[in-house]
Write a protein that holds these residues in place. Structure first.
Motif, PDB file in Angstrom:
ATOM      1  N   ARG A   1       7.725  -8.698  -5.089  1.00  0.00           N
ATOM      2  CA  ARG A   1       6.864  -9.091  -3.976  1.00  0.00           C
ATOM      3  C   ARG A   1       7.165 -10.518  -3.535  1.00  0.00           C
ATOM      4  NH1 ARG A   1       0.489  -8.383  -4.594  1.00  0.00           N
ATOM      5  NH2 ARG A   1       1.238  -6.273  -5.056  1.00  0.00           N
TER       6      ARG A   1
ATOM      7  N   VAL B   1       8.340 -11.597   0.243  1.00  0.00           N
ATOM      8  CA  VAL B   1       7.577 -12.542   1.061  1.00  0.00           C
ATOM      9  C   VAL B   1       8.422 -13.773   1.388  1.00  0.00           C
ATOM     10  CG1 VAL B   1       5.576 -14.085   1.092  1.00  0.00           C
ATOM     11  CG2 VAL B   1       5.342 -11.752   0.218  1.00  0.00           C
TER      12      VAL B   1
ATOM     13  N   LEU C   1       5.203  -5.639   6.696  1.00  0.00           N
ATOM     14  CA  LEU C   1       5.498  -5.739   5.270  1.00  0.00           C
ATOM     15  C   LEU C   1       4.916  -7.019   4.694  1.00  0.00           C
ATOM     16  CD1 LEU C   1       9.237  -4.571   5.258  1.00  0.00           C
ATOM     17  CD2 LEU C   1       7.180  -3.205   4.879  1.00  0.00           C
TER      18      LEU C   1
ATOM     19  N   SER D   1       1.666  -7.449   1.904  1.00  0.00           N
ATOM     20  CA  SER D   1       2.190  -7.790   0.570  1.00  0.00           C
ATOM     21  C   SER D   1       1.134  -8.530  -0.243  1.00  0.00           C
ATOM     22  CB  SER D   1       3.464  -8.639   0.703  1.00  0.00           C
ATOM     23  OG  SER D   1       4.530  -7.869   1.184  1.00  0.00           O
ATOM     24  N   ASN D   2       0.046  -7.827  -0.528  1.00  0.00           N
ATOM     25  CA  ASN D   2      -1.048  -8.385  -1.318  1.00  0.00           C
ATOM     26  C   ASN D   2      -1.781  -7.246  -2.013  1.00  0.00           C
ATOM     27  OD1 ASN D   2      -3.335  -7.504   0.641  1.00  0.00           O
ATOM     28  ND2 ASN D   2      -1.953  -8.701   1.948  1.00  0.00           N
TER      29      ASN D   2
ATOM     30  N   TRP E   1       0.898   2.770   1.249  1.00  0.00           N
ATOM     31  CA  TRP E   1       1.514   1.454   1.074  1.00  0.00           C
ATOM     32  C   TRP E   1       2.992   1.614   0.727  1.00  0.00           C
ATOM     33  CZ3 TRP E   1       4.119  -1.452  -2.544  1.00  0.00           C
ATOM     34  CH2 TRP E   1       4.175  -2.827  -2.305  1.00  0.00           C
TER      35      TRP E   1
ATOM     36  N   HIS F   1       6.234   0.425   3.021  1.00  0.00           N
ATOM     37  CA  HIS F   1       7.199  -0.550   2.514  1.00  0.00           C
ATOM     38  C   HIS F   1       8.616   0.009   2.380  1.00  0.00           C
ATOM     39  CE1 HIS F   1       4.997  -4.344   1.599  1.00  0.00           C
ATOM     40  NE2 HIS F   1       4.045  -3.559   2.032  1.00  0.00           N
TER      41      HIS F   1
ATOM     42  N   THR G   1      11.505  -1.642   4.352  1.00  0.00           N
ATOM     43  CA  THR G   1      12.438  -2.612   3.786  1.00  0.00           C
ATOM     44  C   THR G   1      13.874  -2.110   3.894  1.00  0.00           C
ATOM     45  OG1 THR G   1      10.758  -3.323   2.199  1.00  0.00           O
ATOM     46  CG2 THR G   1      13.027  -3.937   1.713  1.00  0.00           C
TER      47      THR G   1
END
Length: 202
Positions: A79, A83, A130, A134-135, A146, A150, A153
């Motif tokens: 993660r 980020v 994304l 991202s949490n 989720w 994702h 990516t």
């Protein structure tokens, strides 16, 4: 060797990724202001930020294959890597907007007329949801969706590699190696690979 690396990785806090990634654009800015980035510091910053972001995207794609193929577990950093990649892409975009193009009408014209910029902008737009999700709250809220979200990516990484290849002038190995790495990792991930533990039992 792998066990030692896993032990060391468990001791490294995730915030180190954010700290190094967060400081990197400011370090480049300092280099540019002090004359350390050559005659065109804006272009040098733009290139460095984009390349580092692509490297992080590739590293993020490699985390699952590394765990399954050799047992190296870097999952806790995934993660933070994602980020930070978004942050570097955003910085890359801001350098292009503020220090390179500057004119608003020219920005829109470049996006429409230059395919490599169009592809780069598309990749950036796909990264926004994304980064926003991202949490832990989003993971709980979205549930199974989720993971589906994702998977963007994959497309982001492919667009980033293609953007770099198209940006390069003439035939250059480095952008092709990046794009090839993305394609190879996507093939591995989409095909599916048995974990190192499963293979050891066979």
């Amino acid at each position: 060797m792998i066990d030692a690396l896993n032990t060391y990785a468990r001791k490294v806090p995730v915030w180190v990724i954010y700290l190094i990634g967060g400081a990197y654009p400011f370090w480049l800015l300092w280099l540019g202001l002090s004359g350390g980035l050559g005659v065109d510091p804006a272009k040098a910053m733009e290139h460095a930020l984009g390349e580092r972001a692509l490297q992080l995207l590739i590293l993020g794609l490699a985390i699952t294959p590394l765990r399954k193929l050799v047992g190296l577990n870097l999952i806790k950093f995934r993660r933070g890597i994602g980020v930070t990649a978004f942050y570097l892409v955003l910085s890359h975009l801001l350098v292009w907007l503020v220090l390179d193009v500057q004119l608003l009408d020219q920005i829109w014209a470049d996006i429409l007329k230059r395919p490599y910029i169009t592809i780069g902008m598309l990749g950036f737009v796909l990264m926004i949801p994304l980064a926003i999700t991202s949490n832990n709250w989003s993971v709980r809220r979205l549930g199974k969706q989720w993971r589906v979200l994702h998977k963007l990516t994959y497309g982001v990484s492919l667009l980033g590699g293609l953007h770099f290849v198209m940006l390069a002038k003439g035939f250059q190995w480095e952008p092709l190696l990046y794009l090839g790495s993305v394609v190879l990792l996507l093939m591995i991930r989409l095909k599916g690979i048995p974990s190192v533990r499963t293979r050891s039992r066979a």
